[in-house]
Motif scaffolding. Structure first.
Motif, mmCIF file in Angstrom:
data_model
loop_
_atom_site.group_PDB
_atom_site.id
_atom_site.type_symbol
_atom_site.label_atom_id
_atom_site.label_comp_id
_atom_site.label_asym_id
_atom_site.label_seq_id
_atom_site.Cartn_x
_atom_site.Cartn_y
_atom_site.Cartn_z
ATOM 1 N N VAL A 1 12.510 18.823 17.029
ATOM 2 C CA VAL A 1 12.556 19.849 18.058
ATOM 3 C C VAL A 1 13.984 20.364 18.215
ATOM 4 O O VAL A 1 14.915 19.583 18.415
ATOM 5 C CB VAL A 1 12.061 19.302 19.417
ATOM 6 N N CYS A 2 14.151 21.680 18.105
ATOM 7 C CA CYS A 2 15.452 22.326 18.317
ATOM 8 C C CYS A 2 15.254 23.516 19.252
ATOM 9 O O CYS A 2 14.878 24.609 18.814
ATOM 10 C CB CYS A 2 16.052 22.810 16.995
ATOM 11 N N GLY A 3 15.491 23.295 20.539
ATOM 12 C CA GLY A 3 15.277 24.367 21.501
ATOM 13 C C GLY A 3 13.817 24.747 21.563
ATOM 14 O O GLY A 3 12.942 23.899 21.765
ATOM 15 N N GLU A 4 13.496 26.017 21.356
ATOM 16 C CA GLU A 4 12.109 26.487 21.357
ATOM 17 C C GLU A 4 11.538 26.574 19.947
ATOM 18 O O GLU A 4 10.583 27.303 19.700
ATOM 19 C CB GLU A 4 12.022 27.863 22.043
ATOM 20 N N TYR A 5 12.098 25.781 19.037
ATOM 21 C CA TYR A 5 11.666 25.849 17.649
ATOM 22 C C TYR A 5 11.294 24.461 17.131
ATOM 23 O O TYR A 5 11.859 23.454 17.535
ATOM 24 C CB TYR A 5 12.773 26.441 16.766
ATOM 25 N N MET B 1 7.925 27.293 18.993
ATOM 26 C CA MET B 1 7.185 26.202 19.584
ATOM 27 C C MET B 1 5.729 26.565 19.827
ATOM 28 O O MET B 1 4.817 25.777 19.567
ATOM 29 C CB MET B 1 7.860 25.800 20.912
ATOM 30 N N LYS B 2 5.484 27.792 20.327
ATOM 31 C CA LYS B 2 4.116 28.224 20.637
ATOM 32 C C LYS B 2 3.557 29.068 19.510
ATOM 33 O O LYS B 2 4.257 29.868 18.909
ATOM 34 C CB LYS B 2 4.112 29.027 21.945
ATOM 35 N N GLU B 3 2.268 28.889 19.254
ATOM 36 C CA GLU B 3 1.599 29.673 18.214
ATOM 37 C C GLU B 3 1.418 31.117 18.694
ATOM 38 O O GLU B 3 1.262 31.382 19.869
ATOM 39 C CB GLU B 3 0.232 29.066 17.909
#
Length: 419
Positions: A394-398, A417-419
């Motif tokens: 996990v790196c931030g929102e990625y 992070m989100k599809e």
């Protein structure tokens, strides 16, 4: 002159009115009192002017304060929303610390100032350090090569003050992987000015804490010690690590080495000059912790070894606070929207735990969830194909997914992070 009583005309020197007999009262003028009255009036007029002036000045100051406050609020809003709603990236720019952005157990990737840095495996004993610019949940441009040496293998890296520090095995021009040296390199984030910071012995692993690097050194088989290396390349031996600590259950998080020790889990502070053990987990809890326990901050997350695990082998997860010495259940089977295979915690960022559960259809896929510890809410993130996948961080929102397919090809995929 006239009489005040009857109005008859009388002389200026008369003491009594000749018509009505009323005593004449002459009007006396008092110039001094009039002067004083005038002075008082003038003072009141001046005071009024001063009062009005003070009110005007106060209003001006108030307007300036309101303008400054509005400017500050505007700047904060600009910082918070200038990236198109990517709140995590916004907080990285000023409010959040790096450990609150990157996964606590990241090994091959890290977010730093608008880029995701990652180690890409090229072949056995050969890898390369890349970076990818990201913004608002999107990848920007192509990936950029940061550092590569055909006879070196990067083992771990950390970023501090716009410089990357990494330890790697260096094989020289020999292809014999049994003969290598360990060096600590430093390079600017854009790949410029690469140099060897410190030539070391055989490093087992390395961590950065504060401004210093701490290395677990194995000078010869079975013996280990902690060595501190500053960002200027100055090295100091700290202490020898107890032999019983070097086992498959040892964990290194922050400045502590954790390891089962008899009926307890103890820890050692690597920043100290002496090896001093302290109890991290009491006996009543430690005896139920299995080998996949994880540490984040002052908490340990673990599954209870005393549980049967059921048909699919899953066990509930618990949180143990090392400060308060209290534990609580945080993850159960009935929290998932579907039944499936075993579930486990993959990573942690602040109060968010990232959970993976294998699909029950046997196709090899996984579903990724985020468990927020504040409200204990489990939220679905996205599905993940594990047929050709190896590990993710996990790196931030990625999500940074490092994979290898059935043909032996390797790569790294970065996705939101989100599809």
């Amino acid at each position: 002159m006239r009489c005040r009583q009857c109005g008859a005309e009388i002389s200026e020197n008369a003491k009594f009115c000749g018509v009505c007999g009323k005593k004449v009262e002459k009007e006396v003028v008092q110039p001094q009192q009039e002067e004083k009255k005038n002075v008082k009036v003038e003072k009141n007029q001046n005071t009024g002017k001063k009062s009005k002036g003070g009110i005007v000045a106060l209003l001006i100051i108030l307007c300036i304060c309101v303008a400054i406050t509005g400017f500050i609020i505007g700047r904060k809003k600009e910082t918070a929303f200038s990236d198109g709603g990517n709140s995590v990236i916004s907080k990285i720019k000023g409010e959040k610390k790096e450990e609150e952005i990157n996964g606590a157990w990241n090994e091959f990737s890290q977010y730093y100032k608008g880029y995701v840095y990652y180690i890409k495996q090229l072949a056995l004993d050969e890898n390369e350090l890349y970076r990818q610019k990201v913004d608002g949940g999107e990848l920007v441009g192509d990936e950029e090569e940061v550092w590569y040496d055909p006879y070196s293998e990067i083992r771990s890296f950390y970023i501090y003050n716009d410089k990357i520090y990494f330890a790697c095995n260096c094989y020289g021009e020999s292809e014999d992987s049994s003969e290598y040296e360990c060096d600590i390199y430093t390079v600017n984030c854009n790949g410029d000015d690469s140099e060897i910071l410190y030539h070391a012995q055989n490093y087992a692993t390395m961590r950065m804490y504060g401004e210093n690097l701490y290395c677990l050194v194995e000078p010869d088989e079975g013996n280990y010690y902690i060595e501190k290396v500053t960002t200027k390349g100055e090295a100091t031996k700290m202490f020898d690590v107890p032999e019983e600590y070097m086992n498959m259950y040892m964990r290194w998080y922050g400045k502590y080495l954790y390891s089962p020790d008899g009926d307890e889990i103890t820890r050692i502070d690597v920043t100290k000059q002496k090896c001093v053990k302290e109890v991290a987990v009491k006996k009543e809890v430690a005896e139920n912790i299995v080998d996949d326990y994880m540490v984040s901050g002052n908490k340990i997350y673990y599954t209870d070894a005393s549980q049967d695990g059921g048909e699919y082998g899953y066990r509930n997860w618990y949180e143990y606070n090392m400060d308060t010495k209290k534990e609580r259940e945080i993850l159960r089977e009935d929290m998932f929207p579907y039944s499936g295979d075993s579930f486990y915690i993959e990573n942690c960022v602040g109060d968010n735990l990232y959970v993976v559960r294998s699909d029950s259809d046997g196709a090899g896929g996984q579903k990724m969830y985020c468990l927020n510890l504040k409200d204990n809410k489990l939220t679905f993130i996205r599905s993940r194909d594990t047929e050709y996948s190896d590990e993710w961080e996990v790196c931030g929102e990625y999500i940074v997914d490092r994979w290898e397919n059935e043909d032996g090809e390797t790569g790294v995929t970065i996705f939101p992070m989100k599809e």
